[in-house]
Design a protein around this motif. Structure first.
Motif, short mmCIF file in Angstrom:
data_model
loop_
_atom_site.label_atom_id
_atom_site.label_comp_id
_atom_site.label_asym_id
_atom_site.label_seq_id
_atom_site.Cartn_x
_atom_site.Cartn_y
_atom_site.Cartn_z
N PRO A 113 8.28 -53.49 -1.54
CA PRO A 113 7.50 -53.88 -0.38
C PRO A 113 6.17 -53.93 -0.90
N PRO A 114 5.32 -54.48 -0.28
CA PRO A 114 3.99 -54.85 -0.69
C PRO A 114 3.16 -53.30 -0.48
N VAL A 115 2.03 -53.37 -1.10
CA VAL A 115 1.15 -52.03 -0.96
C VAL A 115 0.34 -52.19 0.34
N ARG A 116 0.44 -51.29 1.07
CA ARG A 116 -0.13 -51.45 2.20
C ARG A 116 -1.12 -50.16 2.39
N PHE A 117 -2.20 -50.50 3.42
CA PHE A 117 -3.29 -49.56 3.21
C PHE A 117 -3.60 -49.15 5.06
N GLY A 118 -4.09 -47.92 4.97
CA GLY A 118 -4.35 -47.36 6.49
C GLY A 118 -5.29 -46.33 6.47
N SER A 119 -6.07 -45.98 7.42
CA SER A 119 -6.69 -44.89 7.50
C SER A 119 -6.96 -44.17 8.92
N PHE A 120 -7.36 -43.04 8.98
CA PHE A 120 -7.40 -42.31 10.10
C PHE A 120 -8.61 -41.57 10.13
N ASP A 121 -9.33 -41.31 11.13
CA ASP A 121 -10.51 -40.50 11.36
C ASP A 121 -10.21 -39.10 12.23
N TRP A 122 -10.27 -37.88 11.57
CA TRP A 122 -9.78 -36.83 11.88
C TRP A 122 -11.02 -35.84 12.47
N ASP A 123 -11.15 -35.48 13.73
CA ASP A 123 -12.32 -34.82 14.30
C ASP A 123 -11.74 -33.29 14.16
N ALA A 170 -4.95 -50.04 12.67
CA ALA A 170 -3.60 -50.76 12.71
C ALA A 170 -2.82 -50.65 11.69
N GLY A 171 -3.46 -50.55 10.34
CA GLY A 171 -2.70 -50.33 9.17
C GLY A 171 -1.86 -49.18 9.04
N LEU A 219 -0.94 -47.41 11.49
CA LEU A 219 0.17 -47.34 12.64
C LEU A 219 1.35 -48.22 12.29
N GLY A 220 1.06 -49.43 11.36
CA GLY A 220 2.03 -50.05 10.63
C GLY A 220 3.08 -49.42 9.77
N ILE A 221 2.09 -48.59 9.06
CA ILE A 221 3.06 -47.74 7.97
C ILE A 221 3.90 -46.78 8.87
N LEU A 222 3.39 -46.15 9.81
CA LEU A 222 4.31 -45.14 10.52
C LEU A 222 5.44 -45.87 11.05
N LEU A 228 -13.22 -35.83 9.29
CA LEU A 228 -12.58 -36.23 7.86
C LEU A 228 -12.14 -37.74 8.11
N THR A 229 -12.74 -38.47 7.31
CA THR A 229 -12.13 -39.87 7.28
C THR A 229 -11.19 -39.82 5.98
N CYS A 230 -9.91 -40.46 6.63
CA CYS A 230 -8.97 -40.38 5.35
C CYS A 230 -8.19 -41.70 5.22
N THR A 231 -8.25 -41.94 4.09
CA THR A 231 -7.38 -43.51 3.56
C THR A 231 -6.30 -43.21 2.79
N LEU A 232 -5.26 -44.09 3.47
CA LEU A 232 -3.83 -43.76 2.87
C LEU A 232 -3.48 -45.16 2.20
N VAL A 233 -2.73 -44.67 1.00
CA VAL A 233 -2.37 -46.04 0.31
C VAL A 233 -0.80 -46.16 0.11
#
Length: 850
Positions: free
Chosen positions: A199-209, A219-220, A222-225, A309-314
């Protein structure tokens, strides 16, 4: 012959930015590269292939170059970067004939193109389509795919290849009209196919208060989840999708990111995907101050922090890159992609090779591990990549300990397993010999070199022209490959076999078999009449099968091979050995296949002898035996045939008295060699003479000859230089059709290249025009017209050759014209290898008092 017409922008023009093919890359060459790459990729994918490419015409007539190679490493296939159009390979035939070729399996390839199988002896299917636009031939589109034994290529795939080649031809014609030089002068561009399974490499991020414990996902992510997860939502909703230990790791990363130094933290965690499996993700966390006050009360850290916290996922996917599972295996594992670049190295490979991953990953295999550039190892890589079948062999890297190397190919690359061997696997001495650890393993050095000699034979046979050359090649290559000592070749004529070549037999021993009829009961006849090779492990076995057959003093083995080309009997070949020996099934198969190659080469040599005699006679009749004698003007011509292949070609020169007090000096060069080129040359020479005698202007002579060649449509083109001389005034009016510029020696000894305006070569465009250049031939000056065979040499730029010829003309000084012509062609005469024929025409105007 090289076109020397008005050049257009090409790979060396434009911005000078380095391109993938090693040339300076401008807009034109970039457009050409992308067009070729897109067409090759589409064709390979549409017919279900795993590799392919495009061969494109080069600046050298008769030579195609591999411009784009899809799905295979370029350096591994360097011997196939160039393809001469007169070779017995499918690419050359498709370009010559304009007809597609489809080879569904190795059997069909062996029947039609044995040289292809000899050079790439692996199971694969191949499809070839000509890239044309109207009458213009650009090259050949190629696709490789798994074989379908006994099942022809279906109509859909044939149509797809044809349509793809036609689309490409149209696109190239458009580029040519826009000024792009549609030729490929350098090395091929390698193109990676799209990955099949990963599968292609996908990217996503979330902001944690961190105060509220709420996360907002993009959206990235959410697509991974892949699940119905609200956003924003509590952090517990996200961590519920993680394994417990990975949830703890995420919390730990957050704490570390909000620590005193506040440095970003990277962690790898496993996420439960919608498919129920675990996906490896890489998370980068970075702390920052919240832009607004968070609500007071209980929160994750127990006190109000105002931090987010800003978290970036690959999502790294499931491909070879990035997986650490193989680090736990007790094997050294390394992976490469389809272009030969190292994409994965596990820890055990690092320890075994003594090199870190950073020194290996991303590099071509033969650069990362130089011992893979050895011929046998390259052959194993080629076999695995083309056939798709696993391979195992022994290697001894850099004089270190022995390794067993296992290759496991797939659509997207190749995985390699390296196993140290305390003792190298030995070859069996016979079918029951001990000492072999694994029957699937390949061979030690002696056997490896033996397997390569037949390939060398196949290549050398393609270069042999006469029957004597073919026989010499068989003696030099075939006998050493199999340990033979005697060789005899018989050729069929009038239902009898006549001895054409022999070596190693006692003097006079073979005389009784010379001229034997086809009804005789002897092995040399029966192998030809039955079409079956005969193998005798000893002379005793041969004697029992053929009682009364005279035998020589040797007690060794004999092999009798039928020489049959395209179903037609040519003769028979006898191999003799000093000692008794067996013939393995592999050796029998190879010898039988090579006999077919020898037969084809001998048949071609017989045709050559006939055609060469006709062509030599034709050319001798067409070239002028004497040149006109004119007061105040001397002319001298020289012609040298090439020494490779057919010894005659399409070069000619002529001097025509136009009947209007002027002399027409003519020199030309028809593409190719042999009867066809000589015949076309005769037609063009006659046309030029007719137009000149009719008093036509130089530009009209060239235009009329061009239209005539197009109407004849012999599938050839020609260059020509036509200069009209007024002997009284020395005025010259010249035109050029893609021909080299003349040289001029002035009376004071200086020389120059005449800047003669040029037009397109003859036989391409019926609308072509040929501008006239006026200059003067002073008393005592010499004009030199020549064909490119005199100035072109492999590996040398043509400008260097022209400069060398200019110096040679300057050195002739005041020599008689005939001696000057001999001086200028002396080096060419002494050359042992002349790939092209040569024509030279000198004209001198002398003072009246001479």
């Amino acid at each position: 012959m090289t076109s020397h017409g008005t050049p257009g922008p090409g790979p060396a023009g434009g911005t000078g930015r380095p391109s993938q093919n090693g040339a300076a890359d401008g807009p034109a060459s970039g457009a050409l590269t992308w067009t070729l790459a897109e067409s090759a990729l589409r064709a390979v994918e549409q017919v279900g292939g795993y590799a392919g490419g495009v061969y494109l015409r080069s600046g050298t007539p008769g030579l195609l170059r591999l411009a784009v190679l899809v799905g295979l490493p370029g350096p591994l296939f360097r011997p196939w970067w160039r393809m001469h159009t007169n070779r017995p390979f499918p690419i050359a035939e498709v370009h010559r004939s304009g007809q597609s070729v489809h080879l569904p399996d190795v059997e069909e390839a062996m029947r039609r193109f044995p040289q292809l199988v000899a050079s790439l002896p692996f199971p694969f299917a191949s499809l070839y389509a000509p890239v044309v636009a109207g009458r213009e031939r650009f090259g050949v589109l190629v696709a490789l795919r798994p074989p379908t034994p006994g099942v022809p290529v279906d109509g859909r795939d044939r149509t797809l290849m044809t349509q793809g080649a036609l689309r490409l031809g149209t696109a190239l014609a458009d580029l040519s009209r826009q000024g792009t030089t549609v030729e490929w002068p350098g090395d091929p561009v390698c193109v990676q196919q799209s990955t099949a399974g990963a599968p292609p490499v996908r990217f996503g991020s979330f902001d944690w208060d961190l105060d509220s414990g709420m996360v907002t996902m993009d959206a990235g992510l959410l697509g991974i989840l892949g699940a119905e997860v609200p956003s924003p939502c509590p952090i517990d909703v996200l961590t519920a999708l993680l394994e417990p230990e990975d949830g703890y790791a995420l919390w730990a990363a957050a704490r570390q990111a909000t620590g005193p130094d506040g440095r970003p933290v990277v962690r790898r965690i496993r996420l439960k995907g919608p498919d129920g499996g675990l996906h490896l993700l890489e998370v980068s966390t970075r702390a920052r101050k919240s832009p607004s006050e968070a609500p007071s009360g209980n929160h994750a850290w127990g006190t109000h922090t105002g931090l987010r916290l800003t978290c970036t996922l690959v999502d790294l996917g499931t491909g070879l890159i990035g997986s650490d599972a193989t680090d736990r295996l007790p094997r050294a594992i390394l992976a490469i992609d389809r272009l030969g670049r190292v994409t994965y190295v596990n820890e055990r490979t690092e320890r075994l090779l003594g090199r870190p991953r950073g020194a290996l990953a991303g590099r071509p295999l033969w650069e990362a591990l130089p011992w893979f550039s050895l011929p046998f190892h390259e052959e194993q890589l080629r076999a695995a990549l083309i056939s798709g079948e696993p391979a195992r062999f022994l290697a001894r890297p850099e004089q270190g300990r022995w390794l067993t190397v296992s290759l496991h190919p797939g659509r997207d690359g190749l995985t390699m397993v390296l196993v140290p061997e305390d003792e190298p696997v030995q070859l069996p001495q016979s079918s029951g010999a001990a000492g072999r650890k694994d029957d699937s393993l390949s061979l030690a050095d002696d056997r490896v070199s033996a397997l390569y000699r037949p390939v060398a034979l196949a290549i050398a046979l393609s270069e042999a022209v006469t029957a004597r050359q073919v026989s010499a090649v068989v003696t030099e290559e075939l006998l050493p490959a199999f340990g033979g000592r005697q060789l005899a070749i018989y050729l069929l004529s009038d239902r009898r076999l006549y001895l054409a070549w022999e070596t190693g037999f006692p003097p006079g021993f073979l005389e009784p078999f010379d001229g034997v009829a086809l009804d005789e009961h002897v092995p040399g006849v029966e192998t030809l009449t039955t079409g079956r090779p005969l193998f005798f492990e000893s002379m005793e076995q041969l004697s029992r099968t053929y009682p009364g057959l005279p035998l020589d003093a040797h007690s060794g083995a004999r092999a009798f091979l039928p020489l049959i080309a395209s179903g037609r009997p040519v003769g028979s070949c006898i191999l003799g050995f000093d000692r008794p020996r067996g013939f393995s099934p592999e050796e029998r198969a190879v010898l039988t296949a090579l006999a077919g190659l020898i037969a084809q080469a001998l048949e071609r040599a017989q045709r050559y002898d006939t055609e060469s005699a006709v062509a030599r006679g034709l050319q001798d009749a067409l070239l002028p035996h004497r040149l006109p004698v004119w007061e105040g003007v001397d002319t001298v011509g020289r012609y040298l045939p090439g020494t490779q292949g057919m010894d005659v070609g399409g070069d000619w020169y002529d001097v025509v008295e136009t009947g209007h007090g002027r002399l027409a000096l003519v020199i030309g060069d028809v593409q190719g060699h042999g009867v066809a080129a000589a015949a076309t040359m005769g037609q063009l020479r006659s046309a030029v003479r007719a137009f000149a005698l009719a008093g036509h202007r130089p530009q009209d002579v060239m235009r009329g000859t061009n239209r005539l060649l197009i109407d004849l449509d012999p599938g050839q083109f020609a260059s020509c230089c036509y200069v009209l001389l007024d002997p009284k005034t020395g005025e010259l009016r010249g035109v050029r059709a893609g021909h080299p510029q003349p040289l001029l020696l002035q009376p004071d000894g200086t020389t120059e290249v005449v800047d003669l305006a040029g037009g397109m070569v003859l036989g391409i465009d019926d609308r072509a025009s040929y501008p006239v250049t006026r200059f003067r031939l002073a008393p005592g000056a010499v004009l030199a017209l020549f064909t490119d065979g005199l100035v072109e040499q492999p590996g040398r730029d043509i400008d260097e050759g022209i400069e060398q010829l200019r110096r040679a003309l300057a050195a002739t000084g005041s020599l008689p014209l005939a001696e000057a012509a001999d001086r200028m062609t002396r080096e060419a005469r002494q050359a042992t290898s002349r790939p092209d024929d040569i024509a030279l025409l000198l004209a001198a105007r002398w003072p009246k008092h001479r």
